[in-house]
Motif scaffolding. Structure first.
Motif, PDB file in Angstrom:
ATOM      1  N   THR A  78       0.863  -1.337  -0.114  1.00 53.48           N
ATOM      2  CA  THR A  78      -0.070   0.171   0.142  1.00 53.48           C
ATOM      3  C   THR A  78       0.825   1.068  -0.033  1.00 53.48           C
ATOM      4  N   ARG A  79       1.915   1.347   0.826  1.00 55.60           N
ATOM      5  CA  ARG A  79       2.774   2.273   0.961  1.00 55.60           C
ATOM      6  C   ARG A  79       3.490   2.609  -0.621  1.00 55.60           C
ATOM      7  N   GLY A  80       3.862   1.725  -1.130  1.00 57.31           N
ATOM      8  CA  GLY A  80       4.644   1.749  -2.366  1.00 57.31           C
ATOM      9  C   GLY A  80       3.582   2.054  -3.318  1.00 57.31           C
ATOM     10  N   PHE A  81       2.397   1.377  -3.444  1.00 60.25           N
ATOM     11  CA  PHE A  81       1.640   1.946  -4.618  1.00 60.25           C
ATOM     12  C   PHE A  81       1.129   3.207  -4.423  1.00 60.25           C
ATOM     13  N   ARG A  82       0.959   3.761  -3.277  1.00 59.77           N
ATOM     14  CA  ARG A  82       0.512   5.269  -3.207  1.00 59.77           C
ATOM     15  C   ARG A  82       1.657   5.950  -3.921  1.00 59.77           C
ATOM     16  N   ALA A  83       2.955   5.771  -3.715  1.00 58.31           N
ATOM     17  CA  ALA A  83       4.030   6.547  -4.443  1.00 58.31           C
ATOM     18  C   ALA A  83       3.991   6.113  -5.977  1.00 58.31           C
ATOM     19  N   VAL A  84       3.667   4.994  -6.466  1.00 56.24           N
ATOM     20  CA  VAL A  84       3.805   4.517  -7.794  1.00 56.24           C
ATOM     21  C   VAL A  84       2.597   5.381  -8.729  1.00 56.24           C
ATOM     22  N   GLU A  85       1.333   5.356  -7.791  1.00 60.06           N
ATOM     23  CA  GLU A  85       0.183   6.001  -8.479  1.00 60.06           C
ATOM     24  C   GLU A  85       0.684   7.362  -8.591  1.00 60.06           C
ATOM     25  N   LYS A  86       1.027   8.034  -7.377  1.00 61.39           N
ATOM     26  CA  LYS A  86       1.697   9.568  -7.642  1.00 61.39           C
ATOM     27  C   LYS A  86       2.508   9.633  -8.969  1.00 61.39           C
TER      28      LYS A  86
ATOM     29  N   ASN B 297       0.867  -9.889  -7.190  1.00 59.68           N
ATOM     30  CA  ASN B 297       1.444  -9.939  -5.624  1.00 59.68           C
ATOM     31  C   ASN B 297       0.105  -9.098  -5.122  1.00 59.68           C
ATOM     32  N   ALA B 298      -0.062  -7.842  -5.248  1.00 57.01           N
ATOM     33  CA  ALA B 298      -0.851  -6.957  -4.397  1.00 57.01           C
ATOM     34  C   ALA B 298      -2.203  -7.799  -4.367  1.00 57.01           C
ATOM     35  N   ARG B 299      -2.819  -8.559  -5.479  1.00 58.25           N
ATOM     36  CA  ARG B 299      -4.195  -9.285  -5.430  1.00 58.25           C
ATOM     37  C   ARG B 299      -3.748 -10.522  -4.793  1.00 58.25           C
TER      38      ARG B 299
ATOM     39  N   ASP C 258      -6.315  -3.583  -1.193  1.00 60.66           N
ATOM     40  CA  ASP C 258      -7.532  -3.023  -1.846  1.00 60.66           C
ATOM     41  C   ASP C 258      -6.995  -1.821  -3.022  1.00 60.66           C
ATOM     42  N   LEU C 259      -7.148  -1.992  -4.203  1.00 60.49           N
ATOM     43  CA  LEU C 259      -6.424  -1.552  -5.321  1.00 60.49           C
ATOM     44  C   LEU C 259      -7.351  -0.406  -5.722  1.00 60.49           C
ATOM     45  N   ARG C 260      -8.586  -0.180  -5.547  1.00 63.15           N
ATOM     46  CA  ARG C 260      -9.505   0.796  -5.742  1.00 63.15           C
ATOM     47  C   ARG C 260      -8.884   2.275  -5.736  1.00 63.15           C
ATOM     48  N   PRO C 261      -7.956   2.610  -4.806  1.00 65.92           N
ATOM     49  CA  PRO C 261      -7.172   3.852  -4.789  1.00 65.92           C
ATOM     50  C   PRO C 261      -6.316   4.189  -5.801  1.00 65.92           C
ATOM     51  N   TYR C 262      -6.077   3.027  -6.576  1.00 64.87           N
ATOM     52  CA  TYR C 262      -4.843   3.180  -7.663  1.00 64.87           C
ATOM     53  C   TYR C 262      -5.487   3.001  -8.913  1.00 64.87           C
ATOM     54  N   PRO C 263      -6.423   4.038  -9.479  1.00 69.78           N
ATOM     55  CA  PRO C 263      -7.086   3.908 -10.967  1.00 69.78           C
ATOM     56  C   PRO C 263      -5.915   3.673 -11.934  1.00 69.78           C
ATOM     57  N   ILE C 264      -4.865   4.510 -11.838  1.00 66.84           N
ATOM     58  CA  ILE C 264      -3.940   4.378 -12.900  1.00 66.84           C
ATOM     59  C   ILE C 264      -3.313   3.181 -13.117  1.00 66.84           C
ATOM     60  N   ILE C 265      -2.822   2.701 -11.932  1.00 64.43           N
ATOM     61  CA  ILE C 265      -2.100   1.268 -11.834  1.00 64.43           C
ATOM     62  C   ILE C 265      -2.897   0.213 -12.455  1.00 64.43           C
ATOM     63  N   LEU C 266      -4.170   0.319 -12.122  1.00 64.39           N
ATOM     64  CA  LEU C 266      -5.245  -0.640 -12.562  1.00 64.39           C
ATOM     65  C   LEU C 266      -5.441  -0.449 -14.115  1.00 64.39           C
ATOM     66  N   ARG C 267      -5.657   0.630 -14.259  1.00 65.07           N
ATOM     67  CA  ARG C 267      -5.679   0.739 -16.000  1.00 65.07           C
ATOM     68  C   ARG C 267      -4.660   0.326 -16.853  1.00 65.07           C
TER      69      ARG C 267
END
Lengths: 228, 228
Positions: free
Chosen positions: B147-155, B183-185, B190-199
């Motif tokens: 979660t911590r890393g994905f926040r930074a990746v999404e940013k 791996n996150a899955r 919860d991947l909903r806060p990362y719409p760009i990653i998901l796209r």
């Protein structure tokens, strides 16, 4: 060169870079060494990782580095984060005093040692990880991962090292090794099984670029440094 | 290009490379994607990370990779380890289908995302680390760091992404992102806060190079794969 970086001649800005740094952060230290080796003047903006629960977590700094860690480098009108990415950027924009060898296999060896340290060791003995591990177990935890990584680094060095990690020229691998040895000592890792690591660390101790980057020579180093 | 890799014209060996890989290892997966994108034929030698306490710890494999992990790549008469170092080697010796953009700032952004994932996330939710964390706490531990890393990746992606992580060309960052999303899955992040990653993950799902590299398409994937 098969890579194809496109560097306009007017790329490098005259504005002096600003390095967000913490005196004891090994990742900041890597970048300080690289900047010093390439003789790039820069200003330091200290970010205390311990004051007020860590200045890296404040809103203002989170905008600079969303990973909430140091270093971050403002250079050429951009803010860069992640020490290995920063070192590569410096290498690609400031070719003076190269941090990567010419030969592709030696380059792979440099990056291998860089990754063993920067992915395989440092992230696991990082301050914020040790906080999660807990006071009681943190020393054993750090020793375990440093020892595992240093076994692999020593093995790599047994075929790659000359005067430094890869041959007789200082490279990114050396920029990463020296701060990691400092951390190993902080956690009282027995370093006797790693004679090549120790020899290279000693060799670099007196190098002016490494000396200037040392924690004890940072503006935010407290006057009574335990490991000075 | 200011870097100065020296690549003799007879550098690339005709001998087919061998990739030591485990179907579910995200680091092996990165290299499989890169090899597929560059259309480099290779053989896979599966190393089971779970059979008999982990084949990566046996003496024979420790000689191949002293970090006792996958991947390792035998190529051009050398054995390479560390996925990020391997991707750079492939980039420097096989320039076809570049994995780094031309522009130095975009290259820095690719490497920034690569490092956030490869130093800031994956090492902390690695199998051997989770064994040390213990069965009871491992899910929460993995979720925290991802979660911590994905926040930074999404940013980072919010300013860099086009069709893919950096602009409209697939890069090393994409090779690292897709396995990390998998791996996150696995750890029910919860991947909903990362719409760009998901796209971007969805965009790459149907890419043949990514599809062929997927764990479910590996020779050592068990027939009844839970996350297929």
């Amino acid at each position: 060169m098969s890579s194809n970086a496109n560097i306009p001649s007017n790329y490098v800005s005259d504005v002096q870079p600003i390095l967000y740094s913490y005196w004891r952060s090994s990742c900041s230290w890597r970048v300080r060494i690289a900047m010093n080796l390439k003789e790039i003047p820069y200003d330091i903006k200290p970010i205390s990782l311990i004051k007020s629960g860590g200045e890296q977590h404040c809103n203002e700094y989170r905008e600079v580095n969303p990973m909430e860690q140091v270093p971050a480098l403002q250079i050429d009108g951009h803010t860069l984060i992640e020490s290995v990415a920063i070192m590569h950027y410096l290498e690609e924009t400031r070719p003076q005093r190269p941090l990567l060898p010419q030969d592709v296999h030696k380059r792979a060896k440099v990056r291998e040692i860089v990754e063993i340290i920067c992915s395989g060791i440092q992230p696991l003995q990082n301050l914020i990880v040790l906080i999660h591990v807990g006071e009681e177990k943190k020393k054993e935890w750090a020793q375990h991962w440093i020892t595992r990584g240093f076994r692999a680094v020593e093995k790599a060095l047994s075929t790659s090292a000359g005067k430094y990690c890869v041959g007789d020229e200082i490279s990114m691998a050396d920029c990463c090794l020296v701060p990691q040895v400092f951390n190993a000592r902080r956690f009282h890792v027995d370093l006797r099984p790693y004679p090549i690591i120790l020899r290279i660390d000693r060799e670099l101790e007196s190098n002016p670029a490494f000396r200037a980057a040392h924690p004890s020579n940072q503006p935010d180093c407290p006057p009574e440094l335990p490991n000075k």
